[in-house]
Every structure is written in C-alpha cells, then in structure tokens.
Write an enzyme that holds these catalytic residues in place. Structure first.
Site, PDB file in Angstrom:
ATOM      1  N   GLU A 226     -22.363  11.186 -40.891  1.00 26.20           N
ATOM      2  CA  GLU A 226     -23.648  10.827 -41.571  1.00 26.20           C
ATOM      3  C   GLU A 226     -24.821  11.653 -40.733  1.00 26.20           C
ATOM      4  O   GLU A 226     -25.611  12.376 -41.482  1.00 26.20           O
ATOM      5  CB  GLU A 226     -23.968   9.373 -41.250  1.00 26.20           C
ATOM      6  N   ARG A 304     -29.531  -2.514 -35.626  1.00 23.42           N
ATOM      7  CA  ARG A 304     -28.476  -3.261 -36.311  1.00 23.42           C
ATOM      8  C   ARG A 304     -27.756  -4.034 -35.387  1.00 23.42           C
ATOM      9  O   ARG A 304     -27.251  -5.361 -35.725  1.00 23.42           O
ATOM     10  CB  ARG A 304     -27.680  -2.264 -37.158  1.00 23.42           C
ATOM     11  N   GLU A 706     -18.211  -1.691 -44.942  1.00 23.98           N
ATOM     12  CA  GLU A 706     -18.384  -2.000 -43.541  1.00 23.98           C
ATOM     13  C   GLU A 706     -17.954  -3.469 -43.090  1.00 23.98           C
ATOM     14  O   GLU A 706     -16.998  -3.528 -42.201  1.00 23.98           O
ATOM     15  CB  GLU A 706     -19.772  -1.564 -43.001  1.00 23.98           C
TER      16      GLU A 706
HETATM   17  N1  MTE Z   1     -13.502   3.983 -46.826  1.00 23.38           N
HETATM   18  C1  MTE Z   1     -13.049   5.299 -46.593  1.00 23.38           C
HETATM   19  N2  MTE Z   1     -11.552   5.605 -47.250  1.00 23.38           N
HETATM   20  N3  MTE Z   1     -13.273   6.383 -45.989  1.00 23.38           N
HETATM   21  C2  MTE Z   1     -14.574   6.592 -45.215  1.00 23.38           C
HETATM   22  O1  MTE Z   1     -15.282   7.350 -44.742  1.00 23.38           O
HETATM   23  N4  MTE Z   1     -16.429   4.909 -44.727  1.00 23.38           N
HETATM   24  C3  MTE Z   1     -17.036   3.801 -44.393  1.00 23.38           C
HETATM   25  C4  MTE Z   1     -16.764   2.788 -45.793  1.00 23.38           C
HETATM   26  N5  MTE Z   1     -15.438   2.993 -46.227  1.00 23.38           N
HETATM   27  C5  MTE Z   1     -15.255   5.066 -45.253  1.00 23.38           C
HETATM   28  C6  MTE Z   1     -14.602   4.238 -46.063  1.00 23.38           C
HETATM   29  C7  MTE Z   1     -18.330   3.573 -44.134  1.00 23.38           C
HETATM   30  S1  MTE Z   1     -18.808   3.808 -42.422  1.00 23.38           S
HETATM   31  C8  MTE Z   1     -19.225   3.301 -44.965  1.00 23.38           C
HETATM   32  S2  MTE Z   1     -20.982   2.912 -44.561  1.00 23.38           S
HETATM   33  C9  MTE Z   1     -18.864   3.050 -46.554  1.00 23.38           C
HETATM   34  O2  MTE Z   1     -17.582   3.199 -46.737  1.00 23.38           O
HETATM   35  C10 MTE Z   1     -19.801   3.994 -47.358  1.00 23.38           C
HETATM   36  O3  MTE Z   1     -19.527   3.919 -48.673  1.00 23.38           O
HETATM   37  P1  MTE Z   1     -20.302   2.854 -49.451  1.00 23.38           P
HETATM   38  O4  MTE Z   1     -21.590   2.634 -49.167  1.00 23.38           O
HETATM   39  O5  MTE Z   1     -19.949   3.537 -50.984  1.00 23.38           O
HETATM   40  O6  MTE Z   1     -19.334   1.543 -49.226  1.00 23.38           O
HETATM   41  N1  LUZ Z   2     -27.338   4.152 -41.364  1.00 25.95           N
HETATM   42  C1  LUZ Z   2     -28.660   4.006 -41.310  1.00 25.95           C
HETATM   43  C2  LUZ Z   2     -26.437   3.160 -41.490  1.00 25.95           C
HETATM   44  O1  LUZ Z   2     -29.180   5.002 -41.331  1.00 25.95           O
HETATM   45  N2  LUZ Z   2     -29.232   2.726 -41.408  1.00 25.95           N
HETATM   46  C3  LUZ Z   2     -28.573   1.827 -41.431  1.00 25.95           C
HETATM   47  O2  LUZ Z   2     -29.201   0.800 -41.514  1.00 25.95           O
HETATM   48  C4  LUZ Z   2     -27.271   1.709 -41.538  1.00 25.95           C
HETATM   49  N3  LUZ Z   2     -26.286   0.706 -41.542  1.00 25.95           N
HETATM   50  C5  LUZ Z   2     -24.981   0.900 -41.640  1.00 25.95           C
HETATM   51  C6  LUZ Z   2     -24.321   2.180 -41.507  1.00 25.95           C
HETATM   52  N4  LUZ Z   2     -25.118   3.069 -41.570  1.00 25.95           N
HETATM   53 MO1  MOS Z   3     -21.258   4.099 -42.515  1.00 23.45          MO
HETATM   54  S1  MOS Z   3     -21.316   3.728 -40.479  1.00 23.45           S
HETATM   55  O1  MOS Z   3     -22.919   3.461 -42.724  1.00 23.45           O
HETATM   56  O2  MOS Z   3     -21.171   5.483 -42.586  1.00 23.45           O
END
Ligand code: MTE
Ligand code: LUZ
Ligand code: MOS
Length: 750
Positions: A226, A304, A706
């Site tokens: 991120e 959070r 998540e």
């Molecule tokens: N799933 C896979 N296969 N690989 C990833 O890197 N990241 C996770 C989750 N699932 C991830 C994953 C995280 S930290 C987040 S925030 C969400 O996917 C982000 O994608 P979304 O917003 O489309 O759910």
């Molecule tokens: N990233 C962010 C995040 O910038 N703000 C959020 O609230 C958050 N929550 C979950 C995962 N990444």
């Molecule tokens: Mo997920 S920790 O919001 O990339």
C-alpha cells in the site's frame, strides 16, 4: 465465474513486473542499506564499488533534484538516509549497474562507519523514552471511571501481539523507463499507483503528469504494497531521470524481508468491568503500537485499532487510547485488517480473563454482550443492519455446537496425551477508508466499434479477484458475454488520483463506478436501439448481446447497435466517478459515521494439542459469514479461507524476531514459519449468512478482503482452552503468537 486470471496463472503466462520484456540497455538497481539500527553516518566509502567494472553510478541523497522525502501521512522519512540512520535496512544509496550480479558485488564493496546510538526495539521502551510518531488518539463513550465503581468484577491485564511478515509471493519491484521530454513510465508492483506517481514527482522535482505508473497485477500485497512499494520505484526513477536509461529493480527475498515493514506489534493493557448479569459495563485499554522508525501508515492503522477495540460487543462505557511509538525497526505498515486485529485480540483476551476469574465459559460472556440494532459504537456510529447475533446463533445451530462440545469432552476424558480445545470468535469489521476523503473511485469504460469492451479502474488486482468482479458488473450491466470484456492494467494516465487498493473497499468503490459508467452507456445505446426499431425506449433492454423489446427477443444485436451508435456519432466512452455517501468523521470530536456498513460473522475453531510435544493441529474451523448477497461465492469463499489461514498464522506460528540491536533474526523461511498445507485447518466450512445485504455494497455483495483474517484469533483461544484441559494450573497469558514452544511451557507450568 472463476477468477479470470486462473488460466494464465496455472500456465505461468500471467505477467508480473519481472516478466516484462526489458528494453535494450536496461540497467539494474540495488539499494545499499544501513547495517546498524541507529547512529550517525561518519563515512561511507564507495570508491571500490564505483570502480567495479559494470557499475554505472551510485546515487545518494545528494543526487535528488526534488525533495528527499517519501513520507505519506507525515513527512518524516527520507528516500535515502542523509546523516543519520534509524533502522537496519534503511536505504542509504542506490547502485545502478549493467547487471544484478554486478550491483550485488558492488554492494559488498561499500564500507560504512556509523557512530552508534541507543537502539529501541519495543513499544514500551519507546514510550518510556517519550519517542512517539505523533500525538496519542483516544476514543470515549460514556464514563468508564464512574462505571468501574459500580461493576461487580473489575479485572486488569496485559497483552502482546507480534508483527507479521506479508510474504507476498512476488517481492517488491519496479521497472522504470525514460520516455520523451523527461517523462518516465514506471511499471510497479504497488497497491497505490497514485502514491508512487505522487512521490516520484516530489522526489524528482517534476510534475505528476510527467510520470505514468502502470500496474499489471501483484503477486500478493496484503497491505505490504500500500505504501512500501513506493521507495523502490522512486529510486529507479531518480536513476532514470539522471541516466536516461531504463532501470529495473526487483528485491531479493532476503532484502525484502530485511528492508520492509510488517504488521505492527502491539503491547496493550486493559481494564474491564462487568456486572452481575455478565454485561460488560466498562472497558479501558491503552494500545502501544510499535510503529518502527517512521510514520508510514501507522497513524491510520492506530486509528483503526480504536475503531475495532470493542469488536462485536456493545460496551456502554469505553475509553481507548493508542500511542504510535517510534522504534528502530523498519517502519511497520498496513497488513490485512489494518490495526483492527490487534484491537480485537485485546478485547477477546479481556473477556477470556474475566471468564477465567469467574470460572465460566468464555462464550457465555461473549454472547450476552453481542451488539444489537441501534447500539452505539465508541466512535458515535449507530449500528444498523446488525447481523452479529444472527451469525452467532446460526453458528451454534448449523454446526451443532452442543454436539461438538460433547464430542470434545468425550475425547478429552478418554485421552491423556492429546487434548482438544474450542473457541467462538465473532467479528465485526467496518467497511470504508476511515479517512473519509479517500472513499472515491473512477472507471473509464470504452465500447470499441466491434462491440468489445475495455475497462480501466483504480483497482489493483492482487489475487483478490477484483478484476473478475469488475468484469462481472460490466458484462451483467451491458448484457454481453464476459469474453467481450477486458480488464485493462491499472494506469495513472487512464484513471487518475486513485486511492490505494485497500480497506477491502476496492470492489465497492471501483465497482460502483463501473456500474455507473455502464449504466450511462446502456442508456445511450437504448436510445439508439429505440430509434432503430422505431419503438419507445422504455421497451428496450439488453441481454445476451441482443436487444429485447418488452422482454421479447428482437432481431437486433449488440454489434449492430454499437455500429449504428458510431454512425450517429454517439459517444461509446464513459468515465464515472463514485463517492461513498453518508460517511463522515470529525477527528476533533472523535465521533461520526466513518463506515458505509459493517461485515459480521462467527467462527468456531477446534484444535488438538499434542501435550507431549506442545504441537497442535487445527481440526476444523466452521464459519458463518455475512457476504451480503455475494456476487461471486467461489471467490468470496476463497477470500474467507485465505484470510482465516493468514489470521491463524499470525496468532500461532508466525514469529517475527528482532534482536536487541534491531537485527531481524527471522530473516528467511527457515526461521519464519507460515502456515503450510500441513498446518492449515484440516477442514474449513463456510456457510453464508442469509441476509438482504446492503445497498452501500456493490450489487449488495459485501466487502470480504480483510474481515475473515480476524477469525484466526479464535485459534489462539482454542489452544488456550485445550491447555487448560491438560493443565488446570495454567495461568492465562495473552502473548501471541502461540508457538508450540509457548504451548509446551504452558502445559507444564506449575
Ligand atoms: N487476497 C489475495 N489473494 N492477495 C492479497 O494481496 N490482500 C488483502 C485482501 N485479499 C490480498 C487478498 C487485503 S489486505 C485487502 S485490503 C483486500 O484484499 C483488498 O482488495 P479488495 O478491496 O478488493 O477486497
Ligand atoms: N488503508 C487506509 C487501509 O489508508 N485506510 C484505511 O482505513 C484502511 N483500512 C484497511 C486497510 N487499509
Ligand atoms: Mo489491505 S491492509 O487494506 O491492503
């Protein structure tokens, strides 16, 4: 529908950064990083490295034309250290050479003299020394001080949860190439293309429009990309700006482990008060977050933690405080759950401690305190469409908890070496970036004149299958086959100013934008078709690539309508912008309505301990999960399974270890254990909770990325429960991960 990447992945044809064909004359970068965790740089001798055949240039902060600053939330992190270093792995210089091997050789020839300063590795130590990233944050509801006086039982305790390595299969990396007029194109493995673009522009001292960032897909991010995909891209871009040659930089696994931040370890102290009827009346907690040497995303993650400090429970009097503590570790960063899991672990520990003191089953206290409709969270949001009790009761009924428990009792009575334990873990997770202004997304949809469709959004595909969901939305809305829709790479030139792919909100935000764009396009094509058929447009609909008139199939097909639209000079392109309605949050009052909605669920976890060895197996995890109205249950169940196993890993096996000098000891897969096929649960059952979903979610299909990670917390308490069965004298400890070593000590503690 399957993940659209599955075919390419299985055949090894999907492209990642390292697979892109390199241009002629491509050079290779490598960071030289600090060998000491804290100190003043007295001297760095680059002479031998510079003289090595094939080394082109070694860049330091002196070569930066813009600002030597990459901090996202707080400007406290240089790209390359100037006079001081703050963690082992902190980049100091960037070697560019004709090959990776030469760059590596050159790195070994650099010598550095550092005057060492005291090293802090724990949050507690940092707090004692007054080392903080920013001011503490505190949420308050009711009045804990008064309430504690009226409580029947008040119990205090402390907890520790360790960090966690992201271990994305694809390490950090980028490929930057010079274009005309000083423009640079960067292919990056990042969750935040705009963060990369913005930071590159800042460090290079040029405008954002000169930088194009393209993301094909990631081999996993999990939050680790991120913010922390940015520095490597910036380094490569600095080199491109100077050398005007393409520069590639892919981190080796060891460099990635050493140089990047992880999930934040937390040290926390709690005080919990309950009444005679087992209602939690008051809860106070202080979280010490081990932020590492710079802010990175720590303040947002700390926030959070406060949002999720009461997990799925209603507590009328709450005071939560979090300190982001500055230590000499790599800056810790986003990791699935983003501080939420750390907060939830503490309240679960507090409840376990209370249950232990009262000699009752933990689940009884959990159950009587579950959130109800219209309960208030400590941050002022009123809980609506609450499904926690529903998921809890469904879990108990559908999985026949009574039977499971009696089987476990029977097993434990007839076995001495092996003991089984069980736990229930409810989860309530808020969906939206807690920073309200980040909740926006755009989609750019082209219908090409042959009727095929190309879609660009701000969403980054990282294995979570967001592209598949985008494709489903488009093909459904336009009434065309999925084979007609292509998901383009994520590119800052096509979709600008994006929020990172994070917070589980990507499908909601970008999906709503895709939906909006497709709806606008279909409206235009409806007008064209109505004219072609000389009928009223209210009679027209599109399905199976055919125009339907009042639900009856016509002879007019999709291609013909698109062709006619071209002749009539109707735009076949649409760019839509979506912002989440309703949400707001006032940081001066720490009150508001930050989340579009919450995701709920309950997991039952059963483990078996080998009481001779301290090892354990997860027999089964049985989950009732609130998907809303899932738009792709196969993908969504995959997210639940993956999140769960990652959560169990964090709580049980994965042990990050730094020594007192701030050196990472768990620096390879031989010393850092992630769940493999043998340590994953032997069975995972997931039953969707039947709910109506929420309009705030895309097609009423709730965010899923998540929340399931936090089911993994249940494994900690199931193990604890099993230890108690073997050793009733065991004093509960809340020190995660619960490694076999700690289990063994617990089993034989007097
Ligand atoms: N799933 C896979 N296969 N690989 C990833 O890197 N990241 C996770 C989750 N699932 C991830 C994953 C995280 S930290 C987040 S925030 C969400 O996917 C982000 O994608 P979304 O917003 O489309 O759910
Ligand atoms: N990233 C962010 C995040 O910038 N703000 C959020 O609230 C958050 N929550 C979950 C995962 N990444
Ligand atoms: Mo997920 S920790 O919001 O990339």
């Amino acid at each position: 529908m399957k993940n659209i990447d599955s075919f390419g992945h299985v055949r090894g044809e999907s492209l990642f950064v390292d697979d892109i064909n390199t241009n002629h004359g491509t050079l290779y970068g490598l960071a030289f990083d600090s060998p000491k965790a804290h100190g003043i740089i007295k001297n760095v001798d680059y002479s031998k490295a510079k003289n090595l055949n094939g080394v082109i240039k070694i860049f330091t902060y002196k070569d930066i034309l813009g600002e030597n600053q990459i901090g996202g939330i707080i400007p406290d992190e240089p790209l390359w250290a100037e006079n001081e270093v703050h963690f082992i792995g902190q980049p100091i210089a960037f070697i560019v050479a004709e090959s990776e091997a030469i760059a590596k050789k050159a790195r070994a020839l650099i010598t550095i003299k550092i005057e060492e300063k005291p090293v802090i590795t724990t949050a507690k130590e940092a707090k004692e020394k007054g080392e903080f990233i920013n001011a503490p944050r505190s949420f308050k509801l009711g009045d804990t001080t008064t309430s504690f006086k009226n409580c029947e039982y008040v119990i205090e305790g402390e907890t520790f949860s360790n960090g966690q390595e992201h271990l994305y299969l694809e390490t950090q990396g980028c490929y930057a190439i010079p274009m005309e007029n000083g423009n640079i194109k960067i292919t990056s493995s990042t969750q935040g293309p705009t963060s990369v673009q913005k930071t590159v522009a800042k460090v290079l001292g040029i405008a954002m429009h000169k930088i194009e960032v393209d993301v094909i897909r990631l081999g996993g991010g999990f939050g680790g990309k991120e913010d922390q995909a940015t520095p490597w891209a910036v380094m490569a871009a600095v080199a491109v700006q100077y050398l005007k040659k393409p520069v590639k930089y892919i981190l080796s696994r060891q460099d990635d482990l050493r140089m990047t931040g992880k999930r934040h370890p937390y040290e926390s102290t709690f005080k919990i008060g309950i009444s005679k009827d087992l209602k939690i009346q008051a809860y106070e907690v202080e979280f010490l977050q081990n932020s590492g040497a710079a802010a990175d995303l720590s303040p947002a993650i700390a926030e959070r933690t406060l949002f999720h400090a009461t997990n799925s429970y209603f507590i009328p009097n709450v005071t939560t405080t979090v300190h982001s503590c500055r230590t000499n570790l790599p800056p810790n960063t986003a990791f699935r759950g983003f501080g939420g899991p750390q907060g939830m672990f503490v309240i679960e520990a507090a409840i376990a401690q209370v249950a232990e003191k009262l000699g009752i089953d933990k689940k009884i206290i959990q159950e009587v305190n579950l959130l109800h409709e219209n309960d208030e969270f400590s941050y002022g949001q009123i809980a609506t469409q609450v499904e926690i009790k529903n998921s809890w009761t469904s879990a108990k009924n559908k999985f026949n908890l009574d039977k499971l428990e009696s089987e476990i009792t029977h097993f434990n009575n007839s076995n001495t070496q092996f003991k089984k334990g069980i736990s229930l873990m409810p989860i309530t997770f808020g969906i939206s970036f807690t920073n309200t202004p980040m909740n926006h997304a755009r989609a750019l949809v082209h219908i090409y004149q042959d009727g095929s469709v190309g879609i660009s959004t701000g969403a980054v595909e990282m294995g979570q299958s967001v592209n598949t969901k985008m494709l489903q939305i488009a093909s459904q809305t336009l009434g065309i086959a999925s084979s007609k829709v292509k998901l383009e790479t994520t590119n800052t030139t096509r979709v600008a100013n994006t929020s990172p792919t994070a917070a589980s909100a990507t499908a909601d935000l970008n999906g709503k934008a895709v939906l909006q764009a497709c709806n606008t396009l279909i409206e235009r094509l409806t007008n064209v078709a109505a004219t072609m058929l000389s009928i009223d447009k209210s009679a027209v609909s599109f399905k199976n690539e055919t125009v339907f008139i009042n639900g009856e199939k016509s002879n007019l097909n999709w291609e013909k309508v698109v062709e006619q639209a071209m002749l009539e000079r109707v735009s076949l392109t649409e760019n839509a912008h979506y912002t989440t309605p309703i949400i707001h949050f006032d940081k001066t009052k720490e009150k508001g309505h930050p989340f579009a909605y919450h995701v709920y669920g309950t997991a039952i976890t059963i483990v078996t301990l080998d009481c001779l060895r301290g090892t354990y197996e997860t027999d089964a995890v049985k989950i009732i999960h609130d998907f809303g109205n899932s738009m792709n249950i196969g993908i969504d169940k995959g997210q639940v399974e993956g999140g769960l196993v990652q959560g169990i890993g964090w709580m049980t096996l994965e042990e990050i270890s730094y020594n007192n000098e701030g050196k990472l000891l768990s620096n390879a897969l031989s010393t850092y254990k992630v769940p493999d096929v043998f340590s994953a649960p032997k069975s995972i059952e997931i039953i969707p909770l039947e709910t109506t979903g929420t309009k705030m979610a895309i097609l009423k299909s709730k965010a899923v990325g998540e929340p399931p990670l936090m089911y993994g917390i249940g494994a900690y308490f199931a193990i604890q429960n099993a230890i108690k069965k073997f050793n009733p004298n065991y004093n509960l400890k809340f020190n995660a991960p619960f490694t076999p070593e700690k289990v063994l000590i617990g089993l034989y503690e007097k």
